[in-house]
Design a protein around this motif. Structure first.
Motif, PDB file in Angstrom:
ATOM      1  N   LEU A   3      51.806   9.585  43.375  1.00 44.05           N
ATOM      2  CA  LEU A   3      52.203  10.599  42.413  1.00 44.05           C
ATOM      3  C   LEU A   3      51.221  11.774  42.465  1.00 44.05           C
ATOM      4  O   LEU A   3      49.999  11.573  42.489  1.00 44.05           O
ATOM      5  CB  LEU A   3      52.224   9.998  41.006  1.00 44.05           C
ATOM      6  CG  LEU A   3      52.988  10.784  39.945  1.00 44.05           C
ATOM      7  CD1 LEU A   3      54.465  10.836  40.291  1.00 44.05           C
ATOM      8  CD2 LEU A   3      52.784  10.151  38.573  1.00 44.05           C
ATOM      9  N   HIS A   7      54.593  16.600  41.094  1.00 44.37           N
ATOM     10  CA  HIS A   7      55.654  15.709  40.635  1.00 44.37           C
ATOM     11  C   HIS A   7      55.744  15.725  39.106  1.00 44.37           C
ATOM     12  O   HIS A   7      56.844  15.715  38.538  1.00 44.37           O
ATOM     13  CB  HIS A   7      55.395  14.282  41.127  1.00 44.37           C
ATOM     14  CG  HIS A   7      55.398  14.170  42.613  1.00 44.37           C
ATOM     15  ND1 HIS A   7      54.544  13.338  43.305  1.00 44.37           N
ATOM     16  CD2 HIS A   7      56.147  14.814  43.561  1.00 44.37           C
ATOM     17  CE1 HIS A   7      54.781  13.445  44.603  1.00 44.37           C
ATOM     18  NE2 HIS A   7      55.739  14.340  44.781  1.00 44.37           N
ATOM     19  N   LEU A   8      54.583  15.767  38.440  1.00 51.64           N
ATOM     20  CA  LEU A   8      54.584  15.847  36.976  1.00 51.64           C
ATOM     21  C   LEU A   8      55.204  17.158  36.501  1.00 51.64           C
ATOM     22  O   LEU A   8      55.927  17.194  35.498  1.00 51.64           O
ATOM     23  CB  LEU A   8      53.159  15.713  36.443  1.00 51.64           C
ATOM     24  CG  LEU A   8      52.428  14.394  36.739  1.00 51.64           C
ATOM     25  CD1 LEU A   8      51.049  14.404  36.099  1.00 51.64           C
ATOM     26  CD2 LEU A   8      53.244  13.214  36.232  1.00 51.64           C
ATOM     27  N   ILE A  41      60.334  10.112  43.043  1.00 51.55           N
ATOM     28  CA  ILE A  41      59.375   9.998  41.937  1.00 51.55           C
ATOM     29  C   ILE A  41      59.671   8.755  41.108  1.00 51.55           C
ATOM     30  O   ILE A  41      58.762   8.000  40.725  1.00 51.55           O
ATOM     31  CB  ILE A  41      59.430  11.263  41.055  1.00 51.55           C
ATOM     32  CG1 ILE A  41      58.947  12.484  41.845  1.00 51.55           C
ATOM     33  CG2 ILE A  41      58.580  11.091  39.797  1.00 51.55           C
ATOM     34  CD1 ILE A  41      59.181  13.812  41.121  1.00 51.55           C
ATOM     35  N   GLU A  42      60.957   8.529  40.834  1.00 51.71           N
ATOM     36  CA  GLU A  42      61.344   7.367  40.023  1.00 51.71           C
ATOM     37  C   GLU A  42      61.011   6.060  40.744  1.00 51.71           C
ATOM     38  O   GLU A  42      60.586   5.089  40.106  1.00 51.71           O
ATOM     39  CB  GLU A  42      62.828   7.459  39.687  1.00 51.71           C
ATOM     40  CG  GLU A  42      63.132   8.568  38.675  1.00 51.71           C
ATOM     41  CD  GLU A  42      64.612   8.714  38.380  1.00 51.71           C
ATOM     42  OE1 GLU A  42      64.955   9.066  37.241  1.00 51.71           O
ATOM     43  OE2 GLU A  42      65.430   8.490  39.300  1.00 51.71           O
ATOM     44  N   LEU A  45      57.370   5.396  40.278  1.00 50.37           N
ATOM     45  CA  LEU A  45      57.003   5.025  38.913  1.00 50.37           C
ATOM     46  C   LEU A  45      57.658   3.724  38.469  1.00 50.37           C
ATOM     47  O   LEU A  45      57.340   3.207  37.394  1.00 50.37           O
ATOM     48  CB  LEU A  45      57.374   6.159  37.948  1.00 50.37           C
ATOM     49  CG  LEU A  45      56.521   7.427  38.093  1.00 50.37           C
ATOM     50  CD1 LEU A  45      57.089   8.551  37.234  1.00 50.37           C
ATOM     51  CD2 LEU A  45      55.070   7.162  37.697  1.00 50.37           C
ATOM     52  N   LEU A  49      63.768   7.834  35.031  1.00 49.81           N
ATOM     53  CA  LEU A  49      63.157   8.694  34.012  1.00 49.81           C
ATOM     54  C   LEU A  49      64.211   9.419  33.185  1.00 49.81           C
ATOM     55  O   LEU A  49      63.945   9.810  32.046  1.00 49.81           O
ATOM     56  CB  LEU A  49      62.245   9.729  34.686  1.00 49.81           C
ATOM     57  CG  LEU A  49      61.112   9.178  35.550  1.00 49.81           C
ATOM     58  CD1 LEU A  49      60.335  10.324  36.188  1.00 49.81           C
ATOM     59  CD2 LEU A  49      60.188   8.297  34.730  1.00 49.81           C
ATOM     60  N   LEU A  62      61.054   5.134  29.655  1.00 49.74           N
ATOM     61  CA  LEU A  62      59.995   5.353  30.642  1.00 49.74           C
ATOM     62  C   LEU A  62      59.715   6.845  30.805  1.00 49.74           C
ATOM     63  O   LEU A  62      58.556   7.262  30.919  1.00 49.74           O
ATOM     64  CB  LEU A  62      60.409   4.739  31.988  1.00 49.74           C
ATOM     65  CG  LEU A  62      59.440   4.972  33.155  1.00 49.74           C
ATOM     66  CD1 LEU A  62      58.065   4.394  32.849  1.00 49.74           C
ATOM     67  CD2 LEU A  62      60.011   4.382  34.456  1.00 49.74           C
ATOM     68  N   VAL A  66      56.152   8.963  30.414  1.00 49.86           N
ATOM     69  CA  VAL A  66      55.583   9.856  31.429  1.00 49.86           C
ATOM     70  C   VAL A  66      55.433  11.271  30.879  1.00 49.86           C
ATOM     71  O   VAL A  66      54.411  11.933  31.091  1.00 49.86           O
ATOM     72  CB  VAL A  66      56.465   9.849  32.692  1.00 49.86           C
ATOM     73  CG1 VAL A  66      55.957  10.880  33.704  1.00 49.86           C
ATOM     74  CG2 VAL A  66      56.492   8.454  33.303  1.00 49.86           C
ATOM     75  N   ARG A  69      52.424  11.768  28.780  1.00 55.16           N
ATOM     76  CA  ARG A  69      51.200  11.934  29.567  1.00 55.16           C
ATOM     77  C   ARG A  69      51.119  13.346  30.157  1.00 55.16           C
ATOM     78  O   ARG A  69      50.032  13.909  30.264  1.00 55.16           O
ATOM     79  CB  ARG A  69      51.148  10.894  30.689  1.00 55.16           C
ATOM     80  CG  ARG A  69      51.081   9.457  30.226  1.00 55.16           C
ATOM     81  CD  ARG A  69      49.803   9.159  29.427  1.00 55.16           C
ATOM     82  NE  ARG A  69      49.673   7.729  29.159  1.00 55.16           N
ATOM     83  CZ  ARG A  69      50.180   7.124  28.099  1.00 55.16           C
ATOM     84  NH1 ARG A  69      50.874   7.821  27.204  1.00 55.16           N
ATOM     85  NH2 ARG A  69      50.007   5.827  27.918  1.00 55.16           N
TER      86      ARG A  69
END
Length: 322
Positions: A3, A7-8, A41-42, A45, A49, A62, A66, A69
């Motif tokens: 990650l 990506h965030l 990404i999913e 994790l 999402l 979930l 995320v 955060r």
């Protein structure tokens, strides 16, 4: 896949947009490419999402975890980048390079001239912008050391964490007209006398345009037309009689153009010097501020109309004899 920060940011963009299509547009991606990225990404994790539907996406449990955060991580990383940039660009231990920003005008040049003598060991460079908000952003990012900005009347300067603003001077706003104008021989003009004029001013992202319109309304009229242009074009429009200009009282003398105060001083302009509290040493900031104030005094002294206006207020006429 590990990650990454990008990506965030992608997850945050999808949640903010509410749909993959809108998020793809905001991110400058094709929608299929964004969908494929989200799937990767999913997988990294361990679960979905977002739930996809006809009307967009809905965050899963979930996804909420995320996103919570990201609200901490993304601002923290941005702050770290800004602090690091300021630290890296701050001269140590002496001011070997001073980077000044400012709106277009004589005050910036006068300050450079004064600093050349007061901080003779420093190399001085400048960056100009019509936008006070842009100058503030450059200070926050550590790309400028000091910025000369301005606000109309008592309006606040651009706000940002850590920025310090100090007043350099307050000028009345004068009207600029050609030396052949029918009212050119008057020492002072009432704004109401100029109701039939067209006007010109320089750009900006503050409230000056609204304040000028409000001042005209108080004088009983609405401005016919306002040309927003750079200083050279503004002066030309005034010289040829196309428009009247609004300018700070310290505007330098220009062939074919005169400036005159307005009765009652309906508009004022506040010159400000800004810097970031983390980047600048107090001693240097004190020096630059003092030089900015002396630079303004020098610029003002070269304007005959401003000098006369100041003199009239320092030395009011004696009362008439009975």
């Amino acid at each position: 896949m590990e990650l990454e920060l990008r990506h965030l940011k992608t997850i945050r963009a999808i949640a903010d947009a509410g749909s993959l299509t809108r998020a793809a547009t905001d991110l400058g991606l094709a929608q299929p490419a964004l969908s494929a990225q989200l799937k990767r990404i999913e997988r990294a994790l361990g679960g979905a999402l977002f739930e996809r539907g006809r009307h967009g996406v809905r965050v899963t449990a979930l996804g909420e975890l995320v996103l919570e955060r990201t609200r901490v991580v993304l601002p923290a990383v941005t702050e770290l980048q800004q602090e690091a940039a300021r630290f890296a660009r701050t001269p140590r231990p002496a001011a070997a390079h001073l980077r000044l920003g400012g709106t277009h005008g004589p005050l910036l040049g006068a300050l450079v001239d004064r600093l050349a003598g007061a901080v003779s060991e420093a190399r001085v460079t400048t960056c100009t912008s019509w936008s006070d908000r842009e100058l503030a952003r450059l200070l926050v990012e550590g790309r400028l050391d000091f910025a000369l900005a301005g606000t109309c009347g008592s309006a606040p300067p651009p706000a940002a964490d850590g920025l310090v603003w100090r007043e350099v001077a307050v000028d009345p706003v004068f009207v600029m007209l050609s030396d052949g104008h029918p009212l050119a021989d008057r020492a002072e003009l009432d704004l109401a006398e100029l109701a039939d004029a067209e006007w010109a001013c320089v750009p900006g992202d503050g409230c000056f345009g609204d304040c000028f319109t409000a001042a005209c309304a108080r004088s009983g009229f609405t401005p016919r037309r306002m040309y927003e242009t750079d200083t050279a074009a503004l002066v030309h429009l005034v010289q040829v009689g196309r428009a009247l200009g609004m300018c700070r009282a310290a505007f330098p003398t220009t062939p074919g153009v005169i400036t005159r105060p307005l009765t009652g001083t309906p508009l004022t302009w506040r010159h400000l010097l800004g810097w970031h509290s983390v980047s600048q040493r107090d001693a240097l900031a004190t020096t630059v501020l003092a030089q900015a104030r002396m630079a303004h005094a020098g610029v003002a002294a070269r304007s005959d109309s401003y000098t006369a206006w100041l003199s009239a207020r320092r030395d009011p006429a004696p009362p008439a004899l009975p």
